[in-house]
Design a protein around this motif. Structure first.
Motif, PDB file in Angstrom:
ATOM      1  N   LEU A 116       6.142  55.355 132.502  1.00  8.22           N
ATOM      2  CA  LEU A 116       6.087  55.812 133.889  1.00  8.22           C
ATOM      3  C   LEU A 116       4.833  55.299 134.587  1.00  8.22           C
ATOM      4  O   LEU A 116       3.808  55.070 133.938  1.00  8.22           O
ATOM      5  N   GLU A 167       0.943  57.988 138.175  1.00 12.74           N
ATOM      6  CA  GLU A 167       1.055  59.187 139.008  1.00 12.74           C
ATOM      7  C   GLU A 167       2.299  60.029 138.706  1.00 12.74           C
ATOM      8  O   GLU A 167       2.402  61.180 139.142  1.00 12.74           O
ATOM      9  N   ASP A 168       3.254  59.461 137.949  1.00 12.85           N
ATOM     10  CA  ASP A 168       4.493  60.175 137.656  1.00 12.85           C
ATOM     11  C   ASP A 168       4.506  60.824 136.277  1.00 12.85           C
ATOM     12  O   ASP A 168       5.494  61.465 135.891  1.00 12.85           O
ATOM     13  N   GLN A 206       1.502  65.123 137.321  1.00 12.91           N
ATOM     14  CA  GLN A 206       2.441  66.020 138.004  1.00 12.91           C
ATOM     15  C   GLN A 206       2.081  67.492 137.759  1.00 12.91           C
ATOM     16  O   GLN A 206       2.225  68.331 138.659  1.00 12.91           O
ATOM     17  N   ALA A 212      10.655  60.106 136.021  1.00 14.15           N
ATOM     18  CA  ALA A 212       9.766  60.860 136.911  1.00 14.15           C
ATOM     19  C   ALA A 212      10.409  62.155 137.383  1.00 14.15           C
ATOM     20  O   ALA A 212       9.752  63.207 137.444  1.00 14.15           O
ATOM     21  N   GLN A 213      11.701  62.115 137.703  1.00 19.30           N
ATOM     22  CA  GLN A 213      12.392  63.323 138.139  1.00 19.30           C
ATOM     23  C   GLN A 213      12.490  64.328 136.998  1.00 19.30           C
ATOM     24  O   GLN A 213      12.340  65.534 137.203  1.00 19.30           O
TER      25      GLN A 213
END
Length: 236
Positions: free
Chosen positions: A59, A62-63, A68, A213-214
């Motif tokens: 990833l 930032e993800d 997060q 990321a999701q």
């Protein structure tokens, strides 16, 4: 004939008001400095000790899990918290035990322990994994900082005995060491309704092992309240 008061100098007009204003400014500066010092003292640093799931494999930076989670804490009333990425891709519980000493630096106020995934992928003896996790939690306890244990679950292909022994070590060790238990690191992927296999696949990277990321966002939303409890313990 001179007045008796003629030789006495009167204070300049407004000097009393100026003095009061100077005192007020000084007090305001002192209060501001005290508030700033209090904020520094209250800052909480959490080390996220884990493997590729913690490190953010595959990833953009930032993800990943740590950025997060940091964003979630900031958005949910904990701007004073800093999360340190202590995840190493491919790491096992043995690797975590070997580096827990230098992970527990003076600045660390709490630890998230998220290890075990690679142990089960390699089919390692659950007794050995348990001993390693026990050593990690013992070291954290000796430092006097709180811990959160993020559990893992073994697939059924190793047999029921293996799965039972592996799955049980996380809640048992968390209870033994007084740690907060988050039952399963990936449980946020399924949602409250359990989620279908197709839905879970949409939240995974192409390797089918690491969340995208999701998927990480869903994991963070689910584990976030547990980490907030960890922050409360670190502040108490």
């Amino acid at each position: 004939m001179k007045s008796l008061s003629s030789g006495v100098r009167k204070p300049a007009y407004g000097s009393g008001a100026a003095a009061r204003k100077a005192v007020a400014v000084l007090l305001a500066l002192l209060l501001t400095a005290a508030a700033a010092a209090a904020q520094v003292q209250e800052r909480i640093t959490i080390a996220a000790l884990g493997d590729s799931l913690t490190q953010g494999y595959g990833l953009p930076p930032e993800d990943g899990f740590v950025p997060q989670l940091q964003a979630w804490l900031n958005a949910n009333g904990h701007p004073e918290v800093e999360v340190i990425n202590a995840g190493v891709s491919g790491d096992t519980t043995a690797g975590g035990l070997s580096r827990i000493g230098w992970t527990l630096s003076d600045e660390v106020d709490a630890v998230i322990v998220a290890l075990g995934g690679n142990d089960v992928l390699r089919g390692l003896d659950p007794a050995a994994s348990r001993a390693n996790l026990d050593g990690i939690l013992s070291a954290i306890g000796e430092r006097g900082v709180p811990a959160l244990v993020a559990g893992m679950q073994a697939p059924g292909n190793y047999g029921p005995d293996y799965k039972r022994e592996f799955d049980a070590m996380f809640p048992e060790l968390a209870e033994a060491h007084g740690a907060i238990l988050y039952p399963f690191f990936l449980q946020g992927l399924t949602g409250e309704d359990g989620g279908s296999l197709a839905q879970v696949r949409e939240l995974m990277q192409g390797d089918g092992i690491h969340p995208n990321a999701q998927g990480v966002a869903q994991i963070v939303r689910d584990i976030g309240p547990y980490v907030a409890r960890l922050v409360d313990r670190a502040q108490s």
